[in-house]
Design an enzyme around this catalytic site. Structure first.
Site, PDB file in Angstrom:
ATOM      1  N   GLY A 260      56.050 -21.122  -1.783  1.00 57.48           N
ATOM      2  CA  GLY A 260      55.022 -19.948  -2.101  1.00 57.48           C
ATOM      3  C   GLY A 260      56.377 -19.294  -1.963  1.00 57.48           C
ATOM      4  O   GLY A 260      56.165 -18.040  -1.302  1.00 57.48           O
ATOM      5  N   GLY A 261      57.953 -19.019  -2.267  1.00 58.17           N
ATOM      6  CA  GLY A 261      59.097 -18.431  -2.397  1.00 58.17           C
ATOM      7  C   GLY A 261      58.176 -17.177  -2.799  1.00 58.17           C
ATOM      8  O   GLY A 261      59.267 -15.760  -2.842  1.00 58.17           O
ATOM      9  N   ASP A 283      57.009 -21.613  -6.459  1.00 56.15           N
ATOM     10  CA  ASP A 283      55.356 -20.908  -6.469  1.00 56.15           C
ATOM     11  C   ASP A 283      54.730 -21.282  -7.258  1.00 56.15           C
ATOM     12  O   ASP A 283      55.263 -21.906  -8.156  1.00 56.15           O
ATOM     13  CB  ASP A 283      55.901 -19.557  -6.239  1.00 56.15           C
ATOM     14  N   ASP A 318      51.619 -26.022  -6.827  1.00 58.09           N
ATOM     15  CA  ASP A 318      50.901 -26.373  -6.070  1.00 58.09           C
ATOM     16  C   ASP A 318      50.896 -26.335  -4.915  1.00 58.09           C
ATOM     17  O   ASP A 318      50.598 -27.303  -4.728  1.00 58.09           O
ATOM     18  CB  ASP A 318      49.766 -26.135  -6.380  1.00 58.09           C
ATOM     19  N   LYS A 334      57.596 -18.281   4.049  1.00 56.81           N
ATOM     20  CA  LYS A 334      57.471 -17.802   4.522  1.00 56.81           C
ATOM     21  C   LYS A 334      56.222 -16.640   3.961  1.00 56.81           C
ATOM     22  O   LYS A 334      56.122 -16.723   3.043  1.00 56.81           O
ATOM     23  CB  LYS A 334      59.154 -16.346   4.667  1.00 56.81           C
ATOM     24  N   HIS A 338      49.908 -16.367   6.875  1.00 60.18           N
ATOM     25  CA  HIS A 338      49.118 -15.431   7.354  1.00 60.18           C
ATOM     26  C   HIS A 338      48.184 -15.635   6.009  1.00 60.18           C
ATOM     27  O   HIS A 338      47.257 -14.725   6.878  1.00 60.18           O
ATOM     28  CB  HIS A 338      49.857 -14.187   8.225  1.00 60.18           C
TER      29      HIS A 338
HETATM   30  C1  LIG Z   1      52.335 -12.607   0.993  1.00 60.50           C
HETATM   31  S1  LIG Z   1      53.441 -13.724  -0.521  1.00 60.50           S
HETATM   32  C2  LIG Z   1      55.098 -14.548   0.429  1.00 60.50           C
HETATM   33  C3  LIG Z   1      56.196 -14.772  -0.682  1.00 60.50           C
HETATM   34  C4  LIG Z   1      57.273 -14.860   0.268  1.00 60.50           C
HETATM   35  N1  LIG Z   1      57.543 -16.126   0.679  1.00 60.50           N
HETATM   36  C5  LIG Z   1      57.757 -14.174   0.194  1.00 60.50           C
HETATM   37  O1  LIG Z   1      58.357 -13.834   1.976  1.00 60.50           O
HETATM   38  O2  LIG Z   1      58.386 -12.798   0.278  1.00 60.50           O
HETATM   39  C6  LIG Z   1      52.678 -15.455  -0.499  1.00 60.50           C
HETATM   40  C7  LIG Z   1      52.580 -16.190  -2.212  1.00 60.50           C
HETATM   41  O3  LIG Z   1      52.332 -16.849  -2.061  1.00 60.50           O
HETATM   42  C8  LIG Z   1      51.729 -17.953  -3.195  1.00 60.50           C
HETATM   43  N2  LIG Z   1      50.997 -18.968  -2.986  1.00 60.50           N
HETATM   44  C9  LIG Z   1      49.695 -18.673  -3.397  1.00 60.50           C
HETATM   45  N3  LIG Z   1      49.122 -19.990  -3.064  1.00 60.50           N
HETATM   46  C10 LIG Z   1      49.866 -20.368  -4.016  1.00 60.50           C
HETATM   47  C11 LIG Z   1      49.496 -22.190  -3.489  1.00 60.50           C
HETATM   48  N4  LIG Z   1      48.371 -22.331  -4.321  1.00 60.50           N
HETATM   49  N5  LIG Z   1      50.755 -22.670  -4.392  1.00 60.50           N
HETATM   50  C12 LIG Z   1      52.397 -22.580  -4.437  1.00 60.50           C
HETATM   51  N6  LIG Z   1      52.062 -20.809  -3.945  1.00 60.50           N
HETATM   52  C13 LIG Z   1      51.113 -19.964  -3.606  1.00 60.50           C
HETATM   53  C14 LIG Z   1      51.385 -16.482  -4.085  1.00 60.50           C
HETATM   54  O4  LIG Z   1      51.985 -16.649  -5.145  1.00 60.50           O
HETATM   55  C15 LIG Z   1      52.373 -15.342  -3.933  1.00 60.50           C
HETATM   56  O5  LIG Z   1      54.287 -15.636  -3.857  1.00 60.50           O
END
Ligand SMILES: C[S@@+](CC[C@H](N)C(=O)[O-])C[C@H]1O[C@@H](n2cnc3c(N)ncnc32)[C@H](O)[C@@H]1O
Length: 504
Positions: A260-261, A283, A318, A334, A338
């Protein structure tokens, strides 16, 4: 024995002396409330002693105020907390901050402010005076308002004429702090928390939504619709990622999976600093490939060689589905957990533990909420708690984490977590808590929790009925979990007592 008022006064007196001495040594000046904010006005805080002294003064002053202010006044200030937000939004949306900057230190009569932003001067003065009473703006002379250090943070530093001509792009190319406030307030996009908070009780009094962790319940927007996000640098300084873990510990060639980067906020910093490490940034497809802020575009702009050299790979994945990268040195998450309630976090983390090798390390970089009382386990790990009689968490001067928690509740039906809550999540998802990496002066907003794959695969392959038998052979301090059966087997207080919790 001295009263709490006296004890607080002593704390303040001592801390003021420390603060003045430290800023003298470091050649920095202490901030002036009436001078607009500049990054250099915060330079004094780079000295750890000065930062701590300032924290104590602020916490003690707030606690003194709580003691000596009539409780009805204090209570009503909380009851009417939303008035302050509303007043601030009016000023933010009507570009008062930019108008006042252009007016300079003399300030501007409210009639002239109103002439520029089209607001009613009588009304605007009421809201600004209320804010000025709390040191957001200042009433320099009757109806003449100017900036304080606090209100100046709303300033985008663009010309007001430019903003009035093109309000939609007000925050483009700015430092981001005003944008962060707008994120809370702007009706065009993200004023949800302000309005949603008015319905918090309605959500919690309804049995259908009270205990639900479903992201569709109690949140106004699809979570993905506001991602990927770009962090405001002031909230999460780059050092937070570099300091979070002893990255040098990893041997060259080790693979870090950034789950989820997003655009790779963290991996961009790490990849530049540790060229010998490899990164897999995962992501959703949309975040990696689509739009102006697509991850691939950002990487190609910022470290063009990272992808072509093979140091960094971007992968659509995902995180609720099986993790394709098995046995990585580090799985790194990261500011993702939350966004999700416990049941969803357990799903995300379980996919990672299933893919992890025994030598894999899990690093969670998340806000770690302190308790409002002493926390023995956290203080053993180096959590700095405030001296008595202050609240252990430094009280109101350190409430950013709780504000974020409330925002997560309102926006995503999710939450920020305490150490205990993280340990619990890890236990439920095939991980074993190792440590919190705390450093003196850490902010609560990004802390690193390390975990390793739980040695419980044995428990998972052993039939439930045999767990208690197995548990007898465990060292006294250990417990055994059977994730699928929902069982926890542990030693009781007395020798030979075995406790089996959960249904099997
Ligand atoms: C708050 S952001 C944090 C991004 C990064 N880790 C950072 O600290 O900058 C949450 C991330 O989770 C990703 N996300 C949401 N649902 C997801 C899923 N089912 N699988 C993978 N990534 C996902 C979003 O696209 C988003 O980039």
């Amino acid at each position: 024995m001295s009263t709490p008022i006296r004890q607080l006064l002593v704390l303040i007196t001592q801390a003021v002396e420390t603060l003045e001495a430290a800023s003298q040594t470091s050649g920095t000046t202490l901030p002036d409330l009436h001078t607009p904010f500049t990054p250099s006005s915060e330079a004094f805080r780079a000295n750890a002693e000065a930062a701590e002294a300032a924290r104590i003064i602020s916490a003690a002053a707030l606690q003194l105020e709580a003691i000596v202010t009539p409780p009805l006044v204090s209570l009503y200030r909380t009851v009417a907390g939303h008035f302050r937000s509303a007043a601030l939004r009016i000023c933010l949306e009507s570009n008062v901050a930019e108008i006042l900057r252009e007016a300079g230190p003399e300030g501007l009569h409210v009639k002239d402010i109103a002439a520029k932003n089209g607001q009613d001067p009588e009304r605007l003065a009421r809201f600004m005076r209320y804010l000025a009473t709390h040191h957001v703006f200042r009433e320099i002379s009757p109806n003449v308002f100017g900036h304080t250090r606090i209100s100046s943070m709303l300033d985008t530093h663009k010309s007001s004429a430019e903003i009035f001509a093109d309000p939609e792009h007000k925050h483009d190319g700015t430092m981001g702090l005003a944008a962060l406030a707008a994120h809370q307030y702007s009706p065009a996009s993200l004023d949800e928390t302000f309005k949603a908070s008015a319905y918090a009780w309605e959500t919690l009094s309804d049995p259908a939504t009270r205990g639900s962790g479903d992201p569709a319940k109690g949140k106004p927007k699809d979570i993905v619709s506001i991602s990927p996000w770009k962090e405001p640098k002031q909230l999460y300084p780059p050092e937070a990622v570099l300091n979070a873990y002893d990255w040098d510990r990893l041997s060259p060639g080790s693979l870090v999976v950034d789950v989820g980067g997003g655009v790779g906020t963290a991996s961009l910093i790490l990849a530049a600093k540790f060229p010998e490490l490899k990164f897999l940034v995962q992501d959703l497809e949309s975040a990696i490939e689509q739009g102006k802020k697509a991850s691939r575009k950002v990487w190609n702009e910022q470290i063009p060689t990272a992808i072509s050299s093979g140091q960094v790979t971007l992968q659509a994945h995902d995180f609720f589905t099986p993790q394709p990268q098995t046995g990585a040195a580090v799985y790194f998450i990261k500011n993702v957990l939350h966004d999700w309630s416990d049941e969803y976090c357990v799903k995300i983390l379980s996919q990672l533990s299933a893919a992890a090798a025994p030598a894999s390390t899990l690093l969670l970089l998340e806000c770690l909420l302190p308790l409002a009382t002493n926390d023995p386990s956290a203080s053993e790990e180096g959590l700095q708690e405030a001296p008595a009689p202050l609240l252990a968490n430094y009280g109101g001067t350190n409430d950013m984490g709780y504000m974020l928690d409330f925002a997560m509740f309102l926006m995503f039906n999710s939450q920020e977590r305490t150490r205990m809550q993280f340990v619990n999540l890890l236990e439920r998802s095939g991980w074993e808590f190792v440590a919190v990496h705390r450093r003196p002066g850490d902010s609560t907003s990004v802390q690193c929790i390390e975990a390793k794959k739980a040695a419980r695969t044995l428990a998972q392959i052993v039939p439930t009925a045999q767990l208690a038998v197995l548990a007898r052979n465990l060292p006294q301090s250990k417990s055994l979990h059977n994730v699928d059966g929902g069982l926890k087997v542990q030693h009781g207080k007395k020798r030979n007592d075995i406790i089996v919790k959960g249904a099997g």
